[in-house]
Design a protein around this motif. Structure first.
Motif, short mmCIF file in Angstrom:
data_model
loop_
_atom_site.label_atom_id
_atom_site.label_comp_id
_atom_site.label_asym_id
_atom_site.label_seq_id
_atom_site.Cartn_x
_atom_site.Cartn_y
_atom_site.Cartn_z
N GLY A 195 56.66 24.50 42.79
CA GLY A 195 57.86 24.21 42.08
C GLY A 195 58.41 25.57 41.50
N PRO A 196 58.56 26.52 42.18
CA PRO A 196 59.38 27.66 41.46
C PRO A 196 60.60 27.74 41.63
CG PRO A 196 58.59 28.09 43.80
CD PRO A 196 58.02 27.00 43.48
N ASP A 201 52.13 20.85 46.22
CA ASP A 201 53.30 21.16 47.10
C ASP A 201 53.42 20.10 48.15
OD1 ASP A 201 53.55 23.96 46.27
OD2 ASP A 201 51.96 24.78 47.65
N THR A 247 57.49 21.77 55.23
CA THR A 247 56.57 21.79 56.37
C THR A 247 55.11 21.82 55.79
OG1 THR A 247 56.67 24.09 56.61
CG2 THR A 247 58.02 22.78 58.18
N HIS A 248 54.77 23.02 55.31
CA HIS A 248 53.37 23.44 54.77
C HIS A 248 53.19 23.87 53.42
CE1 HIS A 248 53.17 23.68 59.07
NE2 HIS A 248 51.89 23.02 59.00
N HIS A 271 55.06 27.59 50.30
CA HIS A 271 56.36 28.19 50.14
C HIS A 271 57.39 26.95 49.84
CE1 HIS A 271 56.55 26.60 54.16
NE2 HIS A 271 55.61 27.07 54.56
N GLY A 319 68.05 20.74 46.66
CA GLY A 319 67.82 19.33 46.45
C GLY A 319 68.91 19.21 45.07
N GLY A 361 56.13 17.97 46.84
CA GLY A 361 57.24 18.75 46.88
C GLY A 361 57.94 18.43 48.25
N GLY A 399 66.09 20.65 50.16
CA GLY A 399 65.05 21.06 49.14
C GLY A 399 64.78 19.71 48.51
N GLY A 400 63.76 19.81 47.65
CA GLY A 400 63.23 18.57 46.94
C GLY A 400 64.05 18.27 45.59
N GLY A 401 64.41 19.24 45.02
CA GLY A 401 65.41 19.26 43.71
C GLY A 401 64.52 18.53 42.42
N THR A 426 61.62 25.19 50.75
CA THR A 426 62.34 25.01 51.78
C THR A 426 63.19 26.25 52.29
OG1 THR A 426 63.70 23.80 50.37
CG2 THR A 426 62.26 22.53 51.65
#
Ligand code: UTP
Length: 229
Positions: free
Chosen positions: A181-182, A68, A116-117, A120, A11, A71, A45-47, A122
């Motif tokens: 958010g790692p 999550d 997705t879930h 984890h 992201g 995210g 990704g969400g960035g 992206t």
């Protein structure tokens, strides 16, 4: 036959700065050009936006899976923005799952997907999609120019690797603590998936479009190649 290739785009690469859309426009132009020769599956990704939402959610005291979900939604929002930048040649909505992405890929040169879930990032989604598509290569576009022995933003002594095998990558990224958010260079789950599926993975920095293009086309590029030689 055209090669199916998954490109994982952090992201922070799509939107590196607040209120600056030029980078996204230029990235989209390059991707459209490359899509004339490759079937592109773009996982966003969400960035920064994801990190903001996760931080706000965490201060509300909610569980990690709920964070999550924030995210996942922001990564899909980023995929939508990328779709708008790419125009008409792209599957018009972010695929919600792998089956949808694969069947959309039968009709469009470019398909996008977000998360997705819970549990984890992206990176793992892109590794799973690449596994489902039986891709030989996966491209991970990120904010550092490869995999380092330690986080180069925190440790100036960290060394960069041109090549790693799958097990070496797993031991480097395995230190991740597993909260929402790692910010590790490659998700440990993704590292395991590319190993079991034997997918060669190219880690490349997002700040040079020509370099990303070279990585996608399997030409010489600056970054880290993960795979058993
Ligand atoms: P990202 O994939 O954007 O994580 O997902 P990232 O690698 O930290 O960030 P950038 O974009 O590369 O800078 C953001 C968060 O969304 C949740 C996780 O909490 C993840 O850390 N997420 C995402 C999921 O739970 N499942 C998914 O499939 C995707």
């Amino acid at each position: 036959m055209r090669e199916d290739i998954v490109v994982s785009i952090g992201g922070s690469i799509l939107l590196p700065k607040e209120d600056d859309i030029e980078g996204l426009k230029n990235l989209s132009k390059m991707l459209l050009k490359v899509s004339e020769d490759f079937n592109l599956y773009l996982v966003t990704g969400g960035g920064r936006i994801a990190r903001k939402y996760i931080r706000w959610g965490r201060s509300l005291g909610v569980d990690e899976a709920a964070l999550d979900e924030l995210g996942i939604r922001t990564s899909r929002l980023n995929a939508r923005l990328l779709i708008l930048a790419l125009g008409k040649k792209v599957y018009p909505v972010p695929a919600l799952g792998f089956d949808e992405a694969i069947s959309a890929g039968n009709h469009y040169n470019i398909v996008t997907m977000g998360g997705t879930h819970p549990g984890h990032t992206t990176d793992a989604v892109s590794a799973m999609l690449a596994e489902r598509l039986r891709c030989k290569r996966l491209i991970n576009v990120t904010s550092v120019d490869g995999v380092y022995s330690d986080d180069p933003r925190l440790d100036k002594e960290a060394t960069r690797f041109d090549r790693l095998d799958h097990d070496e990558l797993i031991s480097i990224v395995g230190k991740n603590e597993g909260r929402a958010g790692p910010n590790v260079v490659f998700d440990p789950l993704a590292a395991k998936i590319i190993k079991r599926a034997g997918i060669k993975t190219y880690i490349v920095s997002g700040d040079d479009l020509k370099n990303i293009e070279a990585a996608i086309k399997d030409e010489e590029f600056h970054g880290t190649i993960i795979g058993d030689t």
